[in-house]
Design an enzyme around this catalytic site. Structure first.
Site, PDB file in Angstrom:
ATOM      1  NE  ARG A 244      25.010  39.848  13.999  1.00  0.00           N
ATOM      2  CZ  ARG A 244      24.733  40.371  13.469  1.00  0.00           C
ATOM      3  NH1 ARG A 244      26.092  41.231  13.339  1.00  0.00           N
ATOM      4  NH2 ARG A 244      23.943  40.821  11.992  1.00  0.00           N
ATOM      5  CD  GLU A 273      32.836  36.192  12.677  1.00  0.00           C
ATOM      6  OE1 GLU A 273      32.626  35.984  11.669  1.00  0.00           O
ATOM      7  OE2 GLU A 273      31.787  35.858  14.046  1.00  0.00           O
ATOM      8  CG  HIS A 291      30.178  33.497  10.909  1.00  0.00           C
ATOM      9  ND1 HIS A 291      29.653  35.034  11.088  1.00  0.00           N
ATOM     10  CD2 HIS A 291      28.591  33.289  10.708  1.00  0.00           C
ATOM     11  CE1 HIS A 291      28.613  35.203  11.108  1.00  0.00           C
ATOM     12  NE2 HIS A 291      27.333  34.857  10.972  1.00  0.00           N
TER      13      HIS A 291
HETATM   14  N1  LIG Z   1      25.576  32.367  12.252  1.00  0.00           N
HETATM   15  C1  LIG Z   1      25.070  32.080  11.462  1.00  0.00           C
HETATM   16  O1  LIG Z   1      25.631  32.533  10.027  1.00  0.00           O
HETATM   17  C2  LIG Z   1      23.576  32.971  11.630  1.00  0.00           C
HETATM   18  C3  LIG Z   1      22.808  33.448  10.761  1.00  0.00           C
HETATM   19  C4  LIG Z   1      21.048  34.148  10.243  1.00  0.00           C
HETATM   20  C5  LIG Z   1      21.545  35.364  11.965  1.00  0.00           C
HETATM   21  N2  LIG Z   1      22.223  34.826  12.848  1.00  0.00           N
HETATM   22  C6  LIG Z   1      22.389  35.269  14.322  1.00  0.00           C
HETATM   23  O2  LIG Z   1      21.170  35.108  14.835  1.00  0.00           O
HETATM   24  C7  LIG Z   1      20.573  35.883  15.502  1.00  0.00           C
HETATM   25  C8  LIG Z   1      19.270  35.471  15.615  1.00  0.00           C
HETATM   26  O3  LIG Z   1      18.562  35.858  14.267  1.00  0.00           O
HETATM   27  P1  LIG Z   1      17.044  35.716  14.432  1.00  0.00           P
HETATM   28  O4  LIG Z   1      16.987  35.703  13.033  1.00  0.00           O
HETATM   29  O5  LIG Z   1      16.365  34.823  15.293  1.00  0.00           O
HETATM   30  O6  LIG Z   1      16.334  37.763  15.099  1.00  0.00           O
HETATM   31  P2  LIG Z   1      15.031  37.772  15.596  1.00  0.00           P
HETATM   32  O7  LIG Z   1      15.179  39.517  15.555  1.00  0.00           O
HETATM   33  O8  LIG Z   1      14.490  36.737  14.742  1.00  0.00           O
HETATM   34  O9  LIG Z   1      15.083  37.523  17.306  1.00  0.00           O
HETATM   35  C9  LIG Z   1      15.956  38.365  17.527  1.00  0.00           C
HETATM   36  C10 LIG Z   1      14.946  38.178  19.249  1.00  0.00           C
HETATM   37  O10 LIG Z   1      16.443  38.451  19.872  1.00  0.00           O
HETATM   38  C11 LIG Z   1      15.274  39.614  21.227  1.00  0.00           C
HETATM   39  N3  LIG Z   1      15.918  39.645  22.357  1.00  0.00           N
HETATM   40  C12 LIG Z   1      16.804  41.532  21.782  1.00  0.00           C
HETATM   41  N4  LIG Z   1      17.402  41.436  22.785  1.00  0.00           N
HETATM   42  C13 LIG Z   1      17.353  40.531  23.188  1.00  0.00           C
HETATM   43  C14 LIG Z   1      17.973  40.378  25.087  1.00  0.00           C
HETATM   44  N5  LIG Z   1      19.273  41.122  25.273  1.00  0.00           N
HETATM   45  N6  LIG Z   1      18.348  39.666  25.344  1.00  0.00           N
HETATM   46  C15 LIG Z   1      17.000  38.317  25.163  1.00  0.00           C
HETATM   47  N7  LIG Z   1      17.022  38.047  23.644  1.00  0.00           N
HETATM   48  C16 LIG Z   1      16.616  39.500  22.838  1.00  0.00           C
HETATM   49  C17 LIG Z   1      14.504  39.637  20.424  1.00  0.00           C
HETATM   50  O11 LIG Z   1      13.505  40.324  20.742  1.00  0.00           O
HETATM   51  C18 LIG Z   1      13.887  38.800  18.802  1.00  0.00           C
HETATM   52  O12 LIG Z   1      12.619  38.086  19.578  1.00  0.00           O
HETATM   53  C19 LIG Z   1      21.338  37.934  14.995  1.00  0.00           C
HETATM   54  O13 LIG Z   1      22.114  37.628  15.876  1.00  0.00           O
HETATM   55  C20 LIG Z   1      21.239  36.869  13.308  1.00  0.00           C
HETATM   56  O14 LIG Z   1      23.039  38.013  12.841  1.00  0.00           O
HETATM   57  C21 LIG Z   1      23.116  34.121  12.768  1.00  0.00           C
END
Ligand SMILES: NC(=O)c1ccc[n+]([C@@H]2O[C@H](COP(=O)([O-])OP(=O)(O)OC[C@H]3O[C@@H](n4cnc5c(N)ncnc54)[C@H](O)[C@@H]3O)[C@@H](O)[C@H]2O)c1
Length: 316
Positions: A244, A273, A291
């Site tokens: 993000r 963005e 993105h």
């Molecule tokens: N680039 C893109 O196009 C794209 C696409 C999909 C998702 N994303 C982003 O990817 C990220 C992760 O998605 P996901 O599906 O793996 O989510 P998820 O919920 O499966 O995993 C996120 C993990 O981060 C951990 N977490 C929370 N706060 C934390 C911190 N301060 N330090 C370390 N770990 C922490 C949580 O415990 C969780 O296990 C999200 O921000 C999502 O928006 C980006």
């Protein structure tokens, strides 16, 4: 029953829904006309991605709605709690794009260690006149194999990224405040599989040990990586943010690159963005994508099928 896919849906979803007797409307209705359109057509299911917003006023004004669906993960554009209080089902597809994002991380990593992002900028301009200079400039590449990847946030995408890293021959260390360990199953094309258990360690240790760091945390109130964290990293570490905008302090990142602490960075997401800072866009040590982490055909097909499955399970 009518499903309005206002921001589009992959053919897999259309086919599954039509086979189950639903009518799928692929019109993109302007936000200010959406309430009237839903009411006139008695839309039962509104599917959105990130473009369309579904706020309280729409939820209140559209009694025909039974389901709001988000293709993808984040649901910032939907008043989820309010919709649920009003008896609507709100669904999304959190796992459908994990592997696509993980592959994009590796596209950046493989590219960065051989300077592809910069070479692709300069070869069209100087590839014929300064071939030898460019060859020298990009001569000090490194391999990923044998290096340590630090994963901050060890959820779906963090684990998917770790699996690719293990396949490449990297060591993986991970930090996640809500997870002590994860069992990763690496599946191969011929049915074989290998299991890895990864115990998470402290954030500080991940920062200290890693040659490459990748962020996979949800949106946070504070930066996960800022000046203090860059200082803890190995000299010449590389960092990737495909999570993000706002989890890395972009000003601190440019400083860390300029003062040589960080060798390279890759960004798929930005604090601003759709107009990222020009200092990021022009930096030769930053590999850039707009993105596109989840933007693969396979992820979109999975999103379409998973939404259709959930709708059919709820409404029959
Ligand atoms: N680039 C893109 O196009 C794209 C696409 C999909 C998702 N994303 C982003 O990817 C990220 C992760 O998605 P996901 O599906 O793996 O989510 P998820 O919920 O499966 O995993 C996120 C993990 O981060 C951990 N977490 C929370 N706060 C934390 C911190 N301060 N330090 C370390 N770990 C922490 C949580 O415990 C969780 O296990 C999200 O921000 C999502 O928006 C980006």
């Amino acid at each position: 029953m009518i499903v309005l896919a206002n921001d589009g849906i992959a053919q897999s979803g259309v086919t599954a829904l039509e086979n189950a007797g639903y009518k799928v409307d692929l019109t993109t209705v302007a936000q200010d006309q959406l309430i009237d359109y839903i009411n006139e057509n008695k839309v039962a299911v509104l599917l959105v991605r990130s473009a369309t917003t579904v706020r309280k006023n729409l939820i209140d004004a559209c009694p025909s709605l039974k389901i709001i669906g988000r293709g993808g993960v984040g649901m910032d554009n939907i008043d989820v709690e309010y919709a649920r209080e009003k008896g609507l089902k709100v669904i999304n597809t959190p796992a459908a794009s994990s592997h696509s994002v993980a592959e994009l991380v590796f596209a950046h990593l493989f590219g960065m260690v051989r300077f592809l992002h910069d070479s692709n900028r300069n070869m069209p301009l100087e590839g014929d006149s300064k071939f030898k200079d460019l060859k020298k400039a990009y001569a000090k590449g490194v391999e990923l194999k044998g290096k340590t990847l630090g994963v901050l946030g060890f959820g779906r995408i963090g684990q998917a990224t770790a699996k690719i890293a293990l396949g490449v021959g990297m060591k993986v260390v991970a930090f996640d405040p809500f997870l002590e360990s994860a069992d990763l199953e690496l599946d191969f094309y011929d049915g074989q599989s290998l299991n890895f258990k990864i115990d998470t360690i402290s954030k500080e240790e991940v920062l200290k040990q890693s040659d490459f760091i990748t962020l996979h945390v949800p949106a946070q109130d504070e930066y996960v990586i800022s000046t203090k964290e860059f200082e803890l990293m190995k000299d010449k570490a590389c960092i990737v943010n495909a999570a993000r905008g706002g989890v890395i302090d972009e000003i601190a990142l440019v400083e860390a690159i300029d003062n040589g602490k960080i060798a390279q960075a890759a960004l798929d997401v930005f604090e601003k963005e759709p107009m990222p800072e020009i200092q990021l866009l022009m930096n030769p040590n930053i590999s850039l994508t707009p993105h596109i982490g989840a933007a693969t055909n396979e992820a979109q097909e999975r999103i379409g099928s998973e939404l259709a499955e959930q709708i059919i399970a709820i409404l029959g």
